[in-house]
Design a protein around this motif. Structure first.
Motif, mmCIF file in Angstrom:
data_model
loop_
_atom_site.group_PDB
_atom_site.id
_atom_site.type_symbol
_atom_site.label_atom_id
_atom_site.label_comp_id
_atom_site.label_asym_id
_atom_site.label_seq_id
_atom_site.Cartn_x
_atom_site.Cartn_y
_atom_site.Cartn_z
ATOM 1 N N ILE A 95 50.220 32.397 35.608
ATOM 2 C CA ILE A 95 50.213 32.829 34.049
ATOM 3 C C ILE A 95 48.822 33.258 33.698
ATOM 4 C CG2 ILE A 95 51.808 30.875 33.506
ATOM 5 C CD1 ILE A 95 49.491 29.193 32.451
ATOM 6 N N ASP A 96 48.750 33.777 32.674
ATOM 7 C CA ASP A 96 47.546 34.469 32.373
ATOM 8 C C ASP A 96 46.822 32.984 31.655
ATOM 9 O OD1 ASP A 96 45.593 35.877 31.010
ATOM 10 O OD2 ASP A 96 46.878 36.256 29.179
ATOM 11 N N THR A 97 45.584 33.062 32.015
ATOM 12 C CA THR A 97 44.811 31.966 31.653
ATOM 13 C C THR A 97 44.554 31.740 30.135
ATOM 14 O OG1 THR A 97 43.513 31.979 33.794
ATOM 15 C CG2 THR A 97 42.488 30.909 32.104
ATOM 16 N N GLU A 98 44.337 32.836 29.412
ATOM 17 C CA GLU A 98 44.239 32.873 28.036
ATOM 18 C C GLU A 98 45.426 32.535 27.368
ATOM 19 O OE1 GLU A 98 42.357 35.887 24.454
ATOM 20 O OE2 GLU A 98 42.352 36.626 26.687
ATOM 21 N N THR A 99 46.430 33.360 27.522
ATOM 22 C CA THR A 99 47.770 33.039 26.696
ATOM 23 C C THR A 99 48.872 32.201 27.088
ATOM 24 O OG1 THR A 99 48.667 35.276 27.436
ATOM 25 C CG2 THR A 99 47.062 35.506 25.944
ATOM 26 N N GLY A 100 48.866 31.796 28.513
ATOM 27 C CA GLY A 100 49.802 30.888 29.004
ATOM 28 C C GLY A 100 51.093 31.875 29.459
ATOM 29 N N GLN A 101 51.035 33.323 29.375
ATOM 30 C CA GLN A 101 52.179 33.988 29.606
ATOM 31 C C GLN A 101 52.147 34.310 31.135
ATOM 32 O OE1 GLN A 101 50.556 37.495 26.936
ATOM 33 N NE2 GLN A 101 52.728 37.515 26.495
ATOM 34 N N ASP A 102 53.810 34.172 31.386
ATOM 35 C CA ASP A 102 53.989 34.346 32.957
ATOM 36 C C ASP A 102 53.706 35.634 33.443
ATOM 37 O OD1 ASP A 102 54.966 31.703 33.025
ATOM 38 O OD2 ASP A 102 57.269 32.488 32.480
ATOM 39 N N LEU A 103 52.953 35.803 34.709
ATOM 40 C CA LEU A 103 52.700 36.942 35.260
ATOM 41 C C LEU A 103 53.872 37.353 36.205
ATOM 42 C CD1 LEU A 103 49.193 36.536 36.559
ATOM 43 C CD2 LEU A 103 49.936 37.605 34.675
ATOM 44 N N GLN A 113 45.531 47.326 39.991
ATOM 45 C CA GLN A 113 46.287 47.153 41.202
ATOM 46 C C GLN A 113 47.787 47.495 40.816
ATOM 47 O OE1 GLN A 113 43.684 43.949 43.284
ATOM 48 N NE2 GLN A 113 44.068 45.442 44.776
ATOM 49 N N ALA A 114 48.200 46.575 39.989
ATOM 50 C CA ALA A 114 49.753 46.455 39.658
ATOM 51 C C ALA A 114 49.919 47.949 39.233
ATOM 52 C CB ALA A 114 49.890 45.227 38.912
ATOM 53 N N LEU A 115 49.411 48.466 38.104
ATOM 54 C CA LEU A 115 49.597 49.851 37.794
ATOM 55 C C LEU A 115 49.957 51.008 38.789
ATOM 56 C CD1 LEU A 115 47.852 49.993 34.312
ATOM 57 C CD2 LEU A 115 50.298 49.795 34.802
ATOM 58 N N SER A 116 48.755 50.938 39.734
ATOM 59 C CA SER A 116 48.771 51.747 40.874
ATOM 60 C C SER A 116 49.942 51.771 41.844
ATOM 61 C CB SER A 116 47.486 51.754 41.845
ATOM 62 O OG SER A 116 47.474 52.358 42.742
ATOM 63 N N LEU A 138 62.907 49.223 40.810
ATOM 64 C CA LEU A 138 61.695 48.131 40.826
ATOM 65 C C LEU A 138 61.817 47.055 39.821
ATOM 66 C CD1 LEU A 138 60.533 50.297 42.540
ATOM 67 C CD2 LEU A 138 58.044 49.892 41.368
ATOM 68 N N PRO A 139 61.383 45.793 40.130
ATOM 69 C CA PRO A 139 61.467 44.817 39.110
ATOM 70 C C PRO A 139 60.469 44.983 37.884
ATOM 71 C CG PRO A 139 60.126 44.011 41.269
ATOM 72 C CD PRO A 139 60.881 45.265 41.525
ATOM 73 N N PRO A 140 60.635 44.695 36.935
ATOM 74 C CA PRO A 140 59.729 45.242 35.712
ATOM 75 C C PRO A 140 58.532 44.769 35.751
ATOM 76 C CG PRO A 140 61.284 43.670 34.801
ATOM 77 C CD PRO A 140 61.764 43.981 36.054
ATOM 78 N N LEU A 141 57.409 45.516 35.236
ATOM 79 C CA LEU A 141 55.945 44.899 35.179
ATOM 80 C C LEU A 141 56.013 44.528 33.521
ATOM 81 C CD1 LEU A 141 53.111 44.296 36.420
ATOM 82 C CD2 LEU A 141 52.774 46.921 35.554
ATOM 83 N N PRO A 142 55.652 43.313 33.240
ATOM 84 C CA PRO A 142 55.565 43.031 31.812
ATOM 85 C C PRO A 142 54.526 44.016 30.999
ATOM 86 C CG PRO A 142 55.520 41.079 33.035
ATOM 87 C CD PRO A 142 55.604 42.001 33.956
ATOM 88 N N PRO A 143 54.879 44.619 29.764
ATOM 89 C CA PRO A 143 54.272 45.517 29.362
ATOM 90 C C PRO A 143 52.660 45.109 29.186
ATOM 91 C CG PRO A 143 56.318 45.478 28.203
ATOM 92 C CD PRO A 143 56.252 44.422 29.212
ATOM 93 N N TRP A 144 52.419 43.856 28.495
ATOM 94 C CA TRP A 144 51.266 43.054 28.330
ATOM 95 C C TRP A 144 50.505 43.077 29.565
ATOM 96 C CZ3 TRP A 144 49.100 39.318 30.787
ATOM 97 C CH2 TRP A 144 49.930 38.208 31.640
ATOM 98 N N GLN A 145 51.142 42.922 30.524
ATOM 99 C CA GLN A 145 50.383 42.839 32.026
ATOM 100 C C GLN A 145 49.780 44.325 32.467
ATOM 101 O OE1 GLN A 145 52.777 40.458 34.771
ATOM 102 N NE2 GLN A 145 51.156 41.152 36.666
#
Length: 320
Positions: A95-103, A113-116, A138-145
């Motif tokens: 998860i994101d340390t600050e918000t708790g959102q799933d990576l 690196q993920a965008l590349s 491809l599996p989606p990359l969460p927009p916030w990530q």
């Protein structure tokens, strides 16, 4: 000598009262002390029928007896090993340390690196492998990530897709942000072997299917036509063999449980490789498509600490 009053009243009834009075003798010291003690001591009270029965006091403990301190326990998502350290019950999801959102478990947990990688495989997937594979999105990359930087934090939870695409430093950071650390090789292997010190979580002899390893297919072979190429492809851990996913959710392979104190650690053999604390680069346990039958002794030392691919994950340790 008689007084005048006594003489006048002689022969009357008062005669006896007028006898010469002899002076009283002074009390002795012993008698005075006895009298004082008698006066000070209260008279015993009469026994009452309603008086409570005497209460027996508990026996006092030995002044020199030592109370043994309680053995420290682990956080609820961890398992205690040899009463000396804790190990995550499940392979890490992030998860994101600050918000708790799933990576996303299908991309390296680094925005740049993920965008590349996403950009690269949006193009390469159209030119590699059979037609069916090329059509697989491809599996989606969460927009916030994709939009902001973040730091990963490791979570130990059941029925989660474990995180792949981890470098050693990112694995160490994810554990640190969870208040934990990477396991040493000896800690990891001891935990894997269980209380009975066995070669596999379930016994001493390899049994096909007990752990999620040495599967019937390799995801890169299915997607790319070659198991040795394209290991950063975000689609690899979504591939199925028949109708069953090659990568399983945490705790799904119940037979693959290392037992400790009536508790268990899941998937220490197979499912996904796990980084340990070795700056030279070591991951252990094997992953679902690795052709290995060495159980808790399985390890790979062929890559530097900053390497990653779809098979590299982590589980964390913690001191008691």
């Amino acid at each position: 000598m008689k007084s005048l009053a006594c003489m006048i009243l002689a022969g009357v009834v008062f005669l006896t009262a007028c006898e010469d009075k002899k002076p009283e003798a002074a009390p002795t010291p012993a008698a005075s002390a006895a009298a004082s003690a008698s006066a000070a001591a209260p008279e015993p009270a009469a026994a009452s029928a309603s008086a409570p029965a005497p209460v027996a006091l508990p026996e006092q403990p030995d002044d020199f007896a030592l109370v043994e301190p309680a053995t420290p326990t682990c956080p609820p998502e961890m398992v205690r090993v040899k009463k000396s350290y804790c190990v995550d019950r499940y392979e890490a999801s992030l998860i994101d340390t600050e918000t708790g959102q799933d990576l996303s478990p299908y991309y390296v947990p680094s925005r740049k690196q993920a965008l590349s990688i996403q950009k690269r495989w949006e193009q390469e997937r159209l030119a590699v492998g059979p037609t069916e594979a090329r059509e697989m999105a491809l599996p989606p990359l969460p927009p916030w990530q994709a939009q902001r930087n973040f730091e990963p934090k490791a979570m130990s939870k059941k029925s989660r897709i474990p995180q792949g695409y981890l470098t050693g430093p990112l694995a160490a950071l994810a554990c640190k942000n969870a208040g934990k650390r990477l396991c040493s090789l000896s800690e990891w292997q001891t935990a894997c072997r269980g209380e009975d010190d066995r070669n596999f979580p379930y016994g001493d002899t390899y049994e096909q299917g007990k752990c999620n390893i040495f599967r019937e297919a390799h995801p890169a072979g299915l997607l790319h036509g070659n198991p040795s190429i394209g290991h950063s492809d975000p689609r690899l851990n979504t591939v199925k063999a028949g109708d069953k996913p090659l990568l399983r959710r945490t705790g799904e392979t119940r037979a693959c449980t290392s037992r400790w104190e009536g508790d268990g650690i899941a998937d220490m053999v197979g499912n996904i490789d796990e980084w340990i604390d070795d700056p030279e680069g070591t991951f252990v346990g094997g992953f679902y498509a690795r052709s290995k039958k060495d159980g808790c002794a399985s390890m790979v030392r062929a890559h530097p600490f900053d390497y990653f691919d779809y098979s590299t994950g982590v589980r964390c340790c913690k001191d008691l």
